[in-house]
Enzyme design. Structure first.
Site, mmCIF file in Angstrom:
data_model
loop_
_atom_site.group_PDB
_atom_site.id
_atom_site.type_symbol
_atom_site.label_atom_id
_atom_site.label_comp_id
_atom_site.label_asym_id
_atom_site.label_seq_id
_atom_site.Cartn_x
_atom_site.Cartn_y
_atom_site.Cartn_z
ATOM 1 N N PHE A 1 -12.984 -4.610 2.917
ATOM 2 C CA PHE A 1 -13.640 -5.026 4.507
ATOM 3 C C PHE A 1 -12.480 -5.420 5.602
ATOM 4 O O PHE A 1 -12.578 -6.392 6.119
ATOM 5 C CB PHE A 1 -14.509 -6.735 4.135
ATOM 6 C CG PHE A 1 -15.174 -6.372 3.098
ATOM 7 C CD1 PHE A 1 -16.268 -5.614 3.230
ATOM 8 C CD2 PHE A 1 -15.333 -7.096 1.876
ATOM 9 C CE1 PHE A 1 -17.048 -5.161 2.162
ATOM 10 C CE2 PHE A 1 -16.229 -6.876 0.817
ATOM 11 C CZ PHE A 1 -16.981 -5.896 0.930
ATOM 12 N N ARG A 2 -11.204 -4.433 5.205
ATOM 13 C CA ARG A 2 -10.246 -4.741 6.149
ATOM 14 C C ARG A 2 -9.477 -6.236 6.181
ATOM 15 O O ARG A 2 -8.916 -6.459 6.982
ATOM 16 C CB ARG A 2 -10.807 -4.574 7.777
ATOM 17 C CG ARG A 2 -11.308 -3.144 7.878
ATOM 18 C CD ARG A 2 -10.093 -2.058 7.923
ATOM 19 N NE ARG A 2 -10.756 -0.911 7.486
ATOM 20 C CZ ARG A 2 -9.982 -0.021 7.224
ATOM 21 N NH1 ARG A 2 -8.805 0.286 7.508
ATOM 22 N NH2 ARG A 2 -10.396 1.327 6.800
ATOM 23 N N LEU A 3 -9.749 -6.912 5.018
ATOM 24 C CA LEU A 3 -9.146 -8.211 4.871
ATOM 25 C C LEU A 3 -7.520 -7.850 4.268
ATOM 26 O O LEU A 3 -7.246 -8.536 3.168
ATOM 27 C CB LEU A 3 -10.004 -9.066 3.994
ATOM 28 C CG LEU A 3 -11.480 -9.414 4.533
ATOM 29 C CD1 LEU A 3 -12.022 -10.114 3.528
ATOM 30 C CD2 LEU A 3 -11.471 -10.044 5.798
#
Ligand SMILES: Cc1cc2nc3c(=O)[nH]c(=O)nc-3n(C[C@H](O)[C@H](O)[C@H](O)COP(=O)(O)O)c2cc1C
Length: 197
Positions: A175-177
């Site tokens: 999630f692009r975290l």
């Protein structure tokens, strides 16, 4: 050595070792970005040859475009992207650049394959080449010149050492975290902090 700098180098070495064990065909490949007098950035891939407390070393032709840019502006950014590690790992290094000693360059040149040693004399790296035949002719001229003897290191062929001022580890996450840990030398002291992804 500063404890945080030591920690950053240990992390780098551990990741490089994992990259060597992974599917990565060129784990030591890194992008080197330089900026010459004209202020325009240029980037290319080279191979990392050594890393220790003094910095990160690669070898090249000092008359090449990168060589000329680094002579004019001894600053560089290095980028490793190990796609097969964890969820993807990126290491970004920035620092000042200095030439390695003649002894270091001689030591590495002497263990290179003979073909690469010949190439170092034959290639006018980054200069325009009128035809492939011309280069092949230069290679065969150099081969004849050094037939039956060791190939000496060309004076224009040596190594650059990037002495890091900043080392960032970027760990991919779902999630692009992504997670970013940044070591930076500020007023001579290394600090560690996180950055928003
Ligand atoms: C995987 C890979 C490794 C390379 N390693 C080196 C290297 O260690 N030294 C080098 O001078 N060029 C290396 N090259 C070629 C450079 O990318 C570049 O084309 C060359 O150095 C000329 O760059 P310049 O015109 O910007 O100076 C490598 C290219 C690739 C794709």
């Amino acid at each position: 050595m500063d404890a945080l700098y030591e920690q950053a180098l240990e992390t780098f070495n551990a990741l490089l070792e994992q990259a060597r064990q992974s599917q990565d065909p060129e784990p030591t490949a890194m992008t080197v970005a330089t900026v010459g007098r004209d202020g325009r950035p240029a980037a290319r891939t080279v191979l990392l040859k050594t890393v220790d407390a003094r910095g990160f070393v690669f070898f090249t032709n000092f008359n090449s475009r990168k060589g000329r840019q680094l002579a004019a502006n001894p600053q560089a950014a290095l980028l490793f992207h190990w796609k097969h590690l964890q969820e993807g790992v990126q290491v970004k290094i920035e620092g000042t650049v200095e030439p390695v000693s003649a002894e270091e360059a001689d030591a590495y040149f002497s263990v290179r394959p003979r073909g690469s040693q010949i190439g170092a004399w034959a290639s006018l790296q980054s200069e325009p080449l009128a035809s492939r035949e011309l280069f092949e002719q230069r290679v065969s001229d150099v081969e004849s010149r050094y037939e039956g003897m060791d190939v000496p290191r060309p004076p224009h062929w040596s190594g650059f050492r990037i002495v890091p001022e900043r080392i960032e580890f970027w760990y991919g996450a779902r999630f692009r975290l992504h997670e970013r840990q940044c070591y930076e030398r500020v007023d001579g002291v290394w600090c560690l902090g996180m950055l928003y992804p």
